[in-house]
Write an enzyme that holds these catalytic residues in place. Structure first.
Site, PDB file in Angstrom:
ATOM      1  N   GLN A 180       0.826  -1.206   0.000  1.00  0.00           N
ATOM      2  CA  GLN A 180       0.000   0.000   0.000  1.00  0.00           C
ATOM      3  C   GLN A 180       0.865   1.263   0.000  1.00  0.00           C
ATOM      4  O   GLN A 180       1.641   1.474   0.935  1.00  0.00           O
ATOM      5  CB  GLN A 180      -0.881  -0.006   1.255  1.00  0.00           C
ATOM      6  N   GLY A 181       0.718   2.085  -1.042  1.00  0.00           N
ATOM      7  CA  GLY A 181       1.481   3.334  -1.123  1.00  0.00           C
ATOM      8  C   GLY A 181       0.619   4.536  -0.826  1.00  0.00           C
ATOM      9  O   GLY A 181       0.146   5.231  -1.737  1.00  0.00           O
ATOM     10  N   TYR A 182       0.362   4.767   0.449  1.00  0.00           N
ATOM     11  CA  TYR A 182      -0.496   5.887   0.864  1.00  0.00           C
ATOM     12  C   TYR A 182       0.329   6.988   1.535  1.00  0.00           C
ATOM     13  O   TYR A 182       0.512   8.062   0.994  1.00  0.00           O
ATOM     14  CB  TYR A 182      -1.561   5.389   1.856  1.00  0.00           C
ATOM     15  N   SER A 183       0.829   6.686   2.766  1.00  0.00           N
ATOM     16  CA  SER A 183       1.503   7.711   3.562  1.00  0.00           C
ATOM     17  C   SER A 183       2.765   8.215   2.887  1.00  0.00           C
ATOM     18  O   SER A 183       3.420   7.493   2.129  1.00  0.00           O
ATOM     19  CB  SER A 183       1.890   7.138   4.924  1.00  0.00           C
ATOM     20  N   GLU A 221     -10.941  -1.535   5.497  1.00  0.00           N
ATOM     21  CA  GLU A 221      -9.803  -1.948   6.302  1.00  0.00           C
ATOM     22  C   GLU A 221     -10.191  -1.980   7.774  1.00  0.00           C
ATOM     23  O   GLU A 221      -9.849  -2.894   8.499  1.00  0.00           O
ATOM     24  CB  GLU A 221      -8.641  -0.971   6.085  1.00  0.00           C
ATOM     25  N   SER A 248      -5.111   7.194  12.439  1.00  0.00           N
ATOM     26  CA  SER A 248      -4.813   7.143  13.871  1.00  0.00           C
ATOM     27  C   SER A 248      -6.123   7.194  14.666  1.00  0.00           C
ATOM     28  O   SER A 248      -7.162   7.612  14.150  1.00  0.00           O
ATOM     29  CB  SER A 248      -3.918   8.318  14.274  1.00  0.00           C
ATOM     30  N   GLU A 261      -6.997   9.191  16.814  1.00  0.00           N
ATOM     31  CA  GLU A 261      -7.493  10.575  16.889  1.00  0.00           C
ATOM     32  C   GLU A 261      -8.265  10.911  15.606  1.00  0.00           C
ATOM     33  O   GLU A 261      -9.307  11.574  15.664  1.00  0.00           O
ATOM     34  CB  GLU A 261      -6.318  11.549  17.086  1.00  0.00           C
TER      35      GLU A 261
END
Lengths: 376, 398
Positions: B125-128, B243, B383, B385
């Site tokens: 997965q190439g997200y962040s 997810e 996260s 939060e």
């Protein structure tokens, strides 16, 4: 596995929800709890008419064949409106003792009155020095001929000022705190030797200290076997815990909605306080606490008919978890309401008070944590 | 309303239990996750399930799903937790797979879904990005159109197990003139394409499971775009909700509590088993109570899904509570092993030639590493939060 309610249960919820909304509005409730009587017998009559008071009894006993799930549905609606009428002492507790331990004659004598709304019960189990231990009894019932003579002091008997009858626990044998030797009796409140000191509770109900002085009852007053009452008391109070957990869920749902709405209306620094992330996340944690409480209430309710260990584990889990959620919900709701939260005028404070006293009923968080640990 | 299994569901459980007993590769043992697992070991169970047709239970039947009810899926995860199997990784099965069958074209479905089902193709997965964590939409990796290719440049990070990956799904900026969320595209990249470079990031538990992924003038055919250009944010959010729905990890945590009780029965305090100490036992009970609540909450959510509601914002509650419980579980394991939480087992050579651990009891060996590793759970997948922000908006309506 199924999480759906039956059509009948949905109908009961809708009907009760309408009744609470229309007849239990905040001003009416405020006046009723401040009146001499402290409750509204006409509401009780209406609950009888709607079939609510007969719901958890079998058709053979003159009821409507419901069970613990129906009681949960009913109690949740009562919680939303902070209904003070004594459904738990009368229907859940006295009804429970009669259903699980009563003789046919006792059922015949009492269930009809409960279903019709003409008999009101209170459950006198607590004592000044017994805390949450149902076996820690100073009240005694001594054999006297065919019957018994009861002496003792019962503490904070919820609904006693309104009651026509009492269910009372007393020691018929063994030492103080022994598991055996505990017995359960049904007594008319106007029996000779019973005196009460009535008062108001902080959460808007009525209760009494009840004194028994040489109160003579017949053998037919004994519910269940002599000296074998503790298991029955544990079963009935577990049912009562599931019921008040549902009540707490209803109260929490309203307290949360009120708080979110207040944060939308209340402006400081030129914006609604609900736009502050520090408050948003606290209201999310309140919401999560509510959902947690609902799940544990389902678990306890659905496990009431399981074997004893599984039942006690589930009920104690619920009393701990719902107790923690209720504490958080009440305190946070008041905090977010600011100064208005600590006034008598705003409804939120009254939800806070009910959610606070909830913890002290039938064993608090610490008590049920100990029971959960002991069950392994 | 009831919590009992029907006779059919009990029969299903027996079938699943027997299947696992007879087909779970014995060489994997019942370790679950180990730091030193090879790619082959990690896909071994996935491949068995692919052959059986059970590798993607939650997918629509037409794409290879099993059509199981929520209760059957619950039984399935319970039984796998019971046997401590190493389940198919989520990147293909739970993340890109649902995006492809929901938003992809027929060619993409035909090309990619079989490899995901069988476990032959490994996805990452190439997200962040280094500058785009919780604020994912601020991502800077660009995909610039050049004829029938995109030229992709940028840096991704936290790419889990990319060292094994054949393919990756990437969020790239295809329009920088519009609002951040409106210029993102969802692009599939063959990890063997020139210009893709994967560099390990060592984590504080000593393990190697995440990477930096550098993309330098990577030429990707335009047919690897999923859905419409600049609509990638919609697909990304869809994927995150999917997810989260399995992220609670209830069955695994239940198994973990059993393990914790075993460990605490074998550790001693004042000459008695640690589990007999009220202070410790109380923490275990609290964990069990919270886990029981989470389990029912997840079942209620599954029942809602069965009634036609997709995975909604409630899945954010499951993520928050599920990861808090996973973390507290590893924290109690750490407490339970006491002084033997300190040795760094990566530094201790086992020179005796035996299978015994060099120092301390066997159950202590993974306690600290697992505790440190699991701190990631409240950070990844959005996260906790960010989950609270989602609930604020979607449920509280603020």
């Amino acid at each position: 596995m199924d999480f759906n309610f039956t059509e009948e249960q949905d109908m009961v919820r809708d009907g009760l929800s309408r009744m609470v909304r229309e007849q239990y509005d905040w001003e009416t409730r405020r006046k009723a709890i401040a009146s001499n009587e402290g409750w509204r017998p006409e509401v009780w009559a209406q609950l009888a008419e709607l079939g609510i008071l007969g719901m958890p009894f079998s058709e053979a006993d003159g009821g409507f064949g419901g069970g613990a799930i129906d009681a949960m549905v009913i109690m949740e609606e009562f919680g939303k409106g902070l209904v003070v009428e004594p459904f738990v002492p009368t229907v859940v507790c006295a009804g429970g003792f009669l259903k699980h331990g009563g003789t046919q004659a006792q059922k015949d004598e009492h269930i009809g009155g409960i279903v019709a709304g003409s008999s009101v019960f209170a459950f006198a189990y607590a004592e000044p020095r017994g805390r949450f231990d149902y076996a820690d009894l100073e009240t005694t019932a001594k054999k006297d001929g065919a019957g018994y003579v009861i002496n003792g002091h019962k503490a904070v008997v919820i609904g006693a000022p309104w009651a026509s009858h009492l269910i009372v626990t007393a020691r018929t044998g063994g030492e103080r705190r022994d598991r055996s030797g505990v017995s359960v009796f049904v007594v008319a409140k106007d029996a000779a030797g019973i005196t009460t000191r009535d008062y108001v509770t902080v959460d808007g109900r009525r209760a009494a200290e009840v004194y028994f002085e040489n109160v003579a009852v017949g053998a037919d007053a004994l519910i269940g076997g002599e000296g074998e009452g503790l298991a029955l008391i544990e079963l009935v109070t577990d049912e009562a815990i599931a019921a008040i957990c549902a009540e707490a869920c209803g109260a929490m749902k309203v307290a949360h909605a009120m708080t979110v709405e207040y944060s939308r209306q209340r402006k400081q620094f030129g914006v609604p306080i609900g736009s502050f992330q520090v408050l948003q996340h606290r209201m999310v944690d309140m919401y999560t606490a509510y959902e947690t409480a609902v799940s544990l209430t389902y678990l306890a309710t659905l496990r009431l008919s399981a074997d004893e260990t599984e039942r006690k584990r589930a009920v104690s889990a619920a009393k701990v978890g719902v107790g923690q959620s209720a504490r958080l919900m009440g305190q946070e709701a008041v905090q977010i309401h600011g100064g208005n939260g600590v006034t008598d005028e705003y409804a939120i404070g009254h939800y806070f008070k009910r959610l606070t006293i909830f913890d002290s009923e039938f064993g608090n968080v610490d008590h049920h944590m100990k029971r959960h640990v002991a069950l392994g | 309303m009831n919590l009992e299994f029907t006779p059919e569901e009990q029969a299903f459980r027996d079938e699943v239990r027997t299947f696992i007993a007879e087909n779970h590769p014995t060489e994997l043992g019942d370790f679950g996750m180990r730091e030193d697992m090879t790619r082959e070991e990690m896909v071994a169970w996935h491949k068995v399930l692919g052959t059986k047709g059970w590798s993607v239970p939650a997918w629509p039947v037409e794409y290879g799903g099993t059509g199981w009810s929520p209760t059957q899926r619950y039984i399935w995860s319970e039984e796998n937790a019971r046997a401590n199997t190493f389940m198919p990784l989520p990147f293909g099965v739970s993340m890109v797979g649902p995006v492809i069958y929901t938003f992809g074209n027929e060619e993409q479905k035909a090309k990619h879904l079989p490899g995901i089902r069988s476990g032959e193709v490994w996805w990452c997965q190439g997200y962040s990005e280094p500058g785009a964590g919780s604020d994912l939409a601020s991502l800077k990796t660009t995909a610039v159109r050049d004829g029938d290719h995109y030229i992709i440049n940028g840096q991704k990070t936290w790419t889990t197990l990319a060292q094994h990956a054949d393919w990756g799904f990437f969020l790239c900026r295809t329009d920088s003139t519009v609002k951040a969320q409106e210029g993102i595209s969802f692009i599939l990249i063959d990890m063997n394409t020139p210009g893709v470079e994967v560099k390990p990031i060592k984590l504080l538990d000593g393990g190697y499971e995440v990477n930096e992924t550098w993309l330098t003038d990577v030429r990707v055919p335009v047919e690897n775009l999923v859905g419409q250009e600049n609509k990638g944010w919609t697909y990304a959010k869809f994927l995150l909700a999917h997810e989260r729905s399995g992220i609670a990890g209830v069955a695994r945590s239940k198994r973990g509590v059993e393990k914790l009780r075993e460990i605490a029965a074998n550790e001693t305090l004042d000459g008695a088993p640690l589990i007999k100490d009220y202070d410790f036992a109380k923490k275990v009970s609290q964990l069990e109570i919270d886990l029981a609540a989470l389990e029912i909450t997840e079942l209620r959510t599954l029942a809602g899904e069965q009634a036609g509601k997709g995975p909604g914002p409630e899945s954010s509650i499951l993520k928050i509570k599920g990861t808090e419980i996973q973390q507290r579980l590893t924290e109690l394991m750490l407490e339970a092993v006491g002084t033997y939480s300190a040795p760094y087992y990566g530094s201790i050579a086992n020179d005796t030639g035996s299978n015994e651990y060099a120092v301390g009891p066997a159950h202590a060996q993974h306690a600290a590493a697992t505790y440190f590793n699991m701190r990631k759970t409240s950070i990844y997948g959005g996260s906790n939060e960010i989950q609270r922000n989602i609930i604020t908006k979607m449920i509280l309506g603020l």
